[in-house]
Motif scaffolding. Sequence first.
Motif, mmCIF file in Angstrom:
data_model
loop_
_atom_site.group_PDB
_atom_site.id
_atom_site.type_symbol
_atom_site.label_atom_id
_atom_site.label_comp_id
_atom_site.label_asym_id
_atom_site.label_seq_id
_atom_site.Cartn_x
_atom_site.Cartn_y
_atom_site.Cartn_z
ATOM 1 N N GLU A 103 27.821 54.143 -7.907
ATOM 2 C CA GLU A 103 28.042 52.926 -8.479
ATOM 3 C C GLU A 103 27.528 52.832 -9.844
ATOM 4 O OE1 GLU A 103 28.211 48.611 -6.771
ATOM 5 O OE2 GLU A 103 26.320 49.545 -6.548
ATOM 6 N N LYS A 146 26.296 50.991 -12.609
ATOM 7 C CA LYS A 146 25.897 49.543 -12.994
ATOM 8 C C LYS A 146 24.830 49.647 -14.054
ATOM 9 C CE LYS A 146 22.701 49.986 -8.707
ATOM 10 N NZ LYS A 146 22.641 49.298 -7.357
ATOM 11 N N GLN A 147 24.263 50.726 -14.567
ATOM 12 C CA GLN A 147 23.280 50.379 -15.722
ATOM 13 C C GLN A 147 24.098 50.408 -17.082
ATOM 14 O OE1 GLN A 147 20.093 50.239 -15.290
ATOM 15 N NE2 GLN A 147 20.349 50.412 -13.123
ATOM 16 N N ARG A 194 26.850 42.785 -17.226
ATOM 17 C CA ARG A 194 26.597 43.220 -15.873
ATOM 18 C C ARG A 194 27.702 43.930 -15.216
ATOM 19 N NH1 ARG A 194 22.993 39.205 -16.568
ATOM 20 N NH2 ARG A 194 24.055 37.636 -16.370
ATOM 21 N N ALA A 254 28.782 46.386 -12.056
ATOM 22 C CA ALA A 254 28.761 47.089 -10.841
ATOM 23 C C ALA A 254 30.008 47.671 -10.384
ATOM 24 C CB ALA A 254 28.179 46.269 -9.783
ATOM 25 N N ASP A 310 32.122 50.381 -8.411
ATOM 26 C CA ASP A 310 32.334 51.716 -7.364
ATOM 27 C C ASP A 310 33.589 52.275 -7.357
ATOM 28 O OD1 ASP A 310 32.364 53.413 -5.386
ATOM 29 O OD2 ASP A 310 31.230 52.260 -3.871
ATOM 30 N N ALA A 365 28.725 52.391 -18.784
ATOM 31 C CA ALA A 365 27.524 52.279 -17.643
ATOM 32 C C ALA A 365 27.328 53.526 -17.006
ATOM 33 C CB ALA A 365 28.031 51.111 -16.585
ATOM 34 N N SER A 392 25.087 55.539 -13.681
ATOM 35 C CA SER A 392 24.885 55.041 -12.238
ATOM 36 C C SER A 392 23.489 55.361 -12.028
ATOM 37 C CB SER A 392 25.486 56.305 -11.207
ATOM 38 O OG SER A 392 25.113 57.536 -11.653
#
Lengths: 189, 190
Positions: free
Chosen positions: A26, A28-29, A58, A60, A62, A186, A188
Motif C-alpha cells: 500500500e 501511503k507515505q 494523504r 492510501a 493498494d 507516495a 509504501s
Amino acid sequence: MKSNLTLSCLALIASLLHAPAAQAVEFKQFQAAKSSLSFVYKQMNVPVDGQFKNFRARIAFDPAKPTAAKAEFEIDLASIDAGSKDANDEVAGKAWFDTKQFPVAKFVASSVKPLGNNRYEVAGKMSIKGKTQDLATPVTVSQQGDGASFDGSLVLKRADYAIGDGVWADFGTVANEIQIKFHLVATSK
Amino acid sequence: MPASTFQPASAYTRTAIGLHWLIAIALAGTFALGIYMPDLPLSPQKLKLYSWHKWAGVSIFLFVILRLVWRFGHRPPALPAGMPRWQVRLAEGTHHLLYLLMFAVPLSGWLMSSAKGFQTVWFGVLPLPDLLNKDKELGDALRQLHMLLNFSMAGLVLVHAAAAVKHHLIDRDDILARMLPFLAHSGAKK
Ligand code: HEM
Ligand code: HEM
C-alpha cells in the motif's frame, strides 16, 4: 503466528530472488519533495506557467484493491508562483484566492474507478474559496521499487470557484480554463 | 533649383517617405505606451496594454525590415552639394544608428519578455519562439537594456528632428521637404 512466519519466509525468498513483489503493498507515505503541482493559464492568449510549492496529500493506494483507495489533498494557496511577483501579489487578493480568508484548497476523493492500463478515474469534491464542486480526473499510476507516482492533468474552470472576480471575471484577458498538472509520489514504507 | 540635375536620385520614393512616417508615428506611440504602462496597478487593462505594446513593437520590427530591404534597392538622394563634410557624416551616421536602434529596441523587448517568462503571441494568434529561458536576473537586465536603447533612440530622434527643422528654417534647403514634400520651398515640381 505460524502463517505469519511462513509469509515472511516467502517474502524473504521472493525478495532474494528479485521476483516482482506480488504481495499486497500500500502506497501511503506521501513524498512532498518529489511531488509537484503545476498549472498553465492563459493571459491575452499567452500561456504562463505557475506552480504551488506547498501541498500535502494523504494517499492510501493498494494496486490490488484500487477501488478502496483513499486520497485527500490540501494546497496552501499562498505558496503560489503565478509567473511573476506582480501576479503572485495579485492572486493572493480578494478577487482571486483571498488567501487570508481561504488559505487552503482541498480535494477529497470519493471514488476510484479502474480504466485499465494503470489508469484510474478519480472523482471527488474540490473546495476552493468556500465553493465546493464535483471534480473527476484520470490518474496514471506507475510503480518503481517501493514508490508509486500518480500523474494526471485536468482543466479547472476558475469561474466555478469565483477565482478572479470583479474586473477579472471577463475571460478576455485571463482565460477561464486553467490547465493543471500533478505528479504525486507516495512510498509504501 | 540644382536638384533637377539629379533627377532619379533627387527624391525619396513615396514608399520610403511612407515607411519613414509610418514607423516614426508607430515608434512614438509605442514609446509613449511603454512609458505609461509599467506603473499601472495590475488589471486586465494593464495586461492588454502590455500585449498591445508587444504586438506594436513586433509589427514595427517587421516594417523596419521591409524598410531596409527597400532602402537597399533605392539609394537615398544625395545631400546638397554645399553641405559641410562633417554635417553629411553626422547625418549619415545618425541615420545608420537610428536604423540599428530600430532593430535593437524591439529585439531587446522580445528578449526581455522571453527572459521574464511571458511569451509574445503576436496579435494573440502567432506565438513567437522564446529565445531565452525564464531567468529573473536576465529579465531585469534586459529591461534596463530595453530602456537604455529606447532613451538613446529618443535622444537621437530629437537631434535628428531638430536638424531637419534647422535645415528647413535656417539653411532654407529642401531636406525636410524631401520627407514632407508639401513643405517644398520652391514651387518647382519634380
Ligand atoms: C519598437 C518598438 C518599441 C518601443 C519604442 C518600446 C518602448 C518601450 C519603452 C519606452 C518602455 C518603458 C521602459 C521601462 O520603463 O521599462 C518599454 C517597456 C516595455 N517593453 Fe517595449 N518597446 C518596443 C518594443 C517592444 C517589444 C517588441 C516588446 C516585446 C515583445 C516590448 C516589451 C516591453 C515590455 C514587457 C516592457 C515593460 C517592462 C516592465 O514593465 O518590466 N517592447 N518599451
Ligand atoms: C522615430 C522617429 C524617427 C526615426 C526613427 C527616423 C529615422 C530616419 C532615418 C533612418 C532616415 C534616413 C533615411 C535614409 O536616408 O535611408 C530619416 C530621414 C529623414 N528624417 Fe527621420 N526619423 C524619425 C523622425 C523624424 C522627424 C520627427 C522628422 C522631422 C521633423 C524627420 C525628418 C527626416 C528627414 C527630413 C529625413 C531626410 C533626410 C535626408 O533627406 O537625408 N524624421 N529618418
